[in-house]
Design an enzyme around this catalytic site. Sequence first.
Site, PDB file in Angstrom:
ATOM      1  N   THR A  23     -81.224  44.164  18.224  1.00  0.00           N
ATOM      2  CA  THR A  23     -81.375  45.768  17.509  1.00  0.00           C
ATOM      3  C   THR A  23     -80.071  46.458  18.893  1.00  0.00           C
ATOM      4  O   THR A  23     -79.967  46.044  20.050  1.00  0.00           O
ATOM      5  CB  THR A  23     -82.840  46.335  17.596  1.00  0.00           C
ATOM      6  OG1 THR A  23     -83.393  45.899  18.810  1.00  0.00           O
ATOM      7  CG2 THR A  23     -83.688  45.281  16.668  1.00  0.00           C
ATOM      8  N   SER A  24     -80.387  47.251  18.164  1.00  0.00           N
ATOM      9  CA  SER A  24     -78.991  48.335  18.130  1.00  0.00           C
ATOM     10  C   SER A  24     -78.072  47.802  19.912  1.00  0.00           C
ATOM     11  O   SER A  24     -77.440  47.364  19.179  1.00  0.00           O
ATOM     12  CB  SER A  24     -80.022  49.836  19.917  1.00  0.00           C
ATOM     13  OG  SER A  24     -79.608  50.970  20.252  1.00  0.00           O
ATOM     14  N   ALA A  25     -78.097  48.105  20.985  1.00  0.00           N
ATOM     15  CA  ALA A  25     -76.716  47.322  22.223  1.00  0.00           C
ATOM     16  C   ALA A  25     -76.183  46.231  22.095  1.00  0.00           C
ATOM     17  O   ALA A  25     -75.716  45.807  21.869  1.00  0.00           O
ATOM     18  CB  ALA A  25     -77.561  47.616  22.736  1.00  0.00           C
TER      19      ALA A  25
ATOM     20  N   GLY B  29     -80.807  45.174  13.898  1.00  0.00           N
ATOM     21  CA  GLY B  29     -80.149  46.547  13.618  1.00  0.00           C
ATOM     22  C   GLY B  29     -80.605  47.393  14.443  1.00  0.00           C
ATOM     23  O   GLY B  29     -80.121  47.366  15.843  1.00  0.00           O
TER      24      GLY B  29
END
Length: 218
Positions: free
Chosen positions: A153-155, A175
């Site tokens: 997720t994210s980075a 995501g």
Amino acid sequence: MVARNAAVNTQLGCTAQPGLLAVRLASRPLAIAPRALEALLAASRVVLAPHSDAVTRGRGYAVTDAGIAVVPVLGPLVARGDWLTELFGASVYGDVGDAVAAALADPSVRGVVMEIDSPGGEVAGMFDLVDRLGAFRQSAGKPLWAVASESATSAAYAIASTAERIYVTQTGEVGSIGVVAAHVDQSGADAKAGLAWTFIRTPVGRDSRRGFPDAGLM
């Protein structure tokens, strides 16, 4: 509770350093899943600092019998490592890039899989690694894949997005794209301690207190 923690820390050969992680997290923008940030901030109340013995690092990847290199990308992601990141099982962007580069250059390796289980991490250094991995994929002549096992997720999703293919386990997640920042407001504690802060900042006309921990967000 404090005395008990101190006793445990002494037995482990560690020193309590409460709040250092919170300070680090509050001082920079983060690309991390919000629930993971909340957990890290809660865990930062008591931090154990290991002795300064050097941590022996391997080459950063393992090779399967089929000639596939597996590069682990685990835990929070940071631009620069220290004992604090070691303690919390964080991965350093530069180390991930070095491991992928070494794996792609290994003549015994037919392809590389980034095994990702990370909520994300610091924004600083993230896009440099993404650009680096993208360049590797274009020039290596070997496949670069990613698997979210269990979280990218994210980075961490930004890293996964550089791969030719992304696999997700049945219970995995991907995501959570965006940026979050944490601000520690210690103005109440300052007031109780009888401390009053005056901030001087240029250019004149800007709110001199904005973003400082000793003043609430305006």
